[in-house]
Design a protein around this motif. Structure first.
Motif, mmCIF file in Angstrom:
data_model
loop_
_atom_site.group_PDB
_atom_site.id
_atom_site.type_symbol
_atom_site.label_atom_id
_atom_site.label_comp_id
_atom_site.label_asym_id
_atom_site.label_seq_id
_atom_site.Cartn_x
_atom_site.Cartn_y
_atom_site.Cartn_z
ATOM 1 N N THR A 1 0.829 -1.207 0.000
ATOM 2 C CA THR A 1 0.000 0.000 0.000
ATOM 3 C C THR A 1 0.860 1.252 0.000
ATOM 4 O O THR A 1 0.543 2.229 -0.696
ATOM 5 C CB THR A 1 -0.966 -0.014 1.197
ATOM 6 O OG1 THR A 1 -1.770 -1.197 1.124
ATOM 7 C CG2 THR A 1 -1.865 1.213 1.205
ATOM 8 N N CYS B 1 -4.934 5.687 6.750
ATOM 9 C CA CYS B 1 -5.260 4.502 5.956
ATOM 10 C C CYS B 1 -5.155 3.222 6.786
ATOM 11 O O CYS B 1 -4.115 2.944 7.379
ATOM 12 C CB CYS B 1 -4.326 4.418 4.757
ATOM 13 S SG CYS B 1 -4.653 2.993 3.699
ATOM 14 N N ASP C 1 -9.183 6.291 4.726
ATOM 15 C CA ASP C 1 -9.228 5.361 3.602
ATOM 16 C C ASP C 1 -8.996 3.937 4.093
ATOM 17 O O ASP C 1 -8.451 3.727 5.181
ATOM 18 C CB ASP C 1 -8.133 5.699 2.583
ATOM 19 C CG ASP C 1 -8.307 7.069 1.945
ATOM 20 O OD1 ASP C 1 -9.338 7.728 2.185
ATOM 21 O OD2 ASP C 1 -7.396 7.479 1.199
ATOM 22 N N TYR D 1 -8.353 0.252 -3.411
ATOM 23 C CA TYR D 1 -8.105 1.368 -2.507
ATOM 24 C C TYR D 1 -9.379 2.188 -2.397
ATOM 25 O O TYR D 1 -9.865 2.732 -3.387
ATOM 26 C CB TYR D 1 -6.939 2.228 -3.011
ATOM 27 C CG TYR D 1 -6.478 3.192 -1.961
ATOM 28 C CD1 TYR D 1 -5.636 2.778 -0.940
ATOM 29 C CD2 TYR D 1 -6.926 4.501 -1.964
ATOM 30 C CE1 TYR D 1 -5.242 3.650 0.054
ATOM 31 C CE2 TYR D 1 -6.537 5.382 -0.981
ATOM 32 C CZ TYR D 1 -5.694 4.949 0.026
ATOM 33 O OH TYR D 1 -5.321 5.817 1.026
ATOM 34 N N GLU E 1 -11.165 5.331 -1.041
ATOM 35 C CA GLU E 1 -11.006 6.673 -0.491
ATOM 36 C C GLU E 1 -12.247 7.059 0.295
ATOM 37 O O GLU E 1 -13.358 6.727 -0.096
ATOM 38 C CB GLU E 1 -10.771 7.686 -1.614
ATOM 39 C CG GLU E 1 -9.429 7.560 -2.278
ATOM 40 C CD GLU E 1 -9.183 8.652 -3.306
ATOM 41 O OE1 GLU E 1 -10.096 9.470 -3.579
ATOM 42 O OE2 GLU E 1 -8.074 8.673 -3.851
#
Length: 119
Positions: A11, A47, A90, A105, A107
């Motif tokens: 990531t 994240c 996220d 991914y 958001e």
């Protein structure tokens, strides 16, 4: 290397390739941990990374429960230390494959609307 560490490293590379600046990793507070803290333009991004080999038990993002979200938000507030700034939360779903990995991914995963980018 364990799958969680691999997913976080994967990531980080994904985010750096997209122009994010990585500010911190595995940030701890008394409330919990944030896997990756990054910055894109003026936005601070918190994240959570979930890495899985299969979706037999559901999508990885489904394991970011409301309780987990609450802990991440409290930890983010400690990280920001009262500074007012644009931020978002996220979730990265990393899927391990025999020949590598892929990522979804998400958001603004904690907000009302969000976008999913698959790579």
């Amino acid at each position: 290397m364990n799958s969680g560490k691999f997913g976080e490293d994967f990531t980080v590379k994904f985010l750096e390739d997209k122009g994010y600046e990585i500010l911190d990793r595995n940030y701890h507070s008394r409330w919990g941990e944030i896997d990756i803290i990054a910055k894109l333009d003026q936005c601070i991004v918190f994240c959570e990374v979930k890495t899985r080999k299969s979706v037999s038990y559901g999508n990885p993002s489904e394991f970011v429960t409301p309780k987990k979200m609450e802990k991440i938000i409290k930890t983010a507030m400690i990280y920001l230390d009262g500074n007012d700034c644009e931020m978002r939360f996220d979730v990265a779903e990393v899927f391990l494959k025999k020949d590598g990995a892929t990522i979804n991914y998400i958001e603004n995963a904690f907000g009302g609307s969000y976008e999913i980018f698959s790579y």
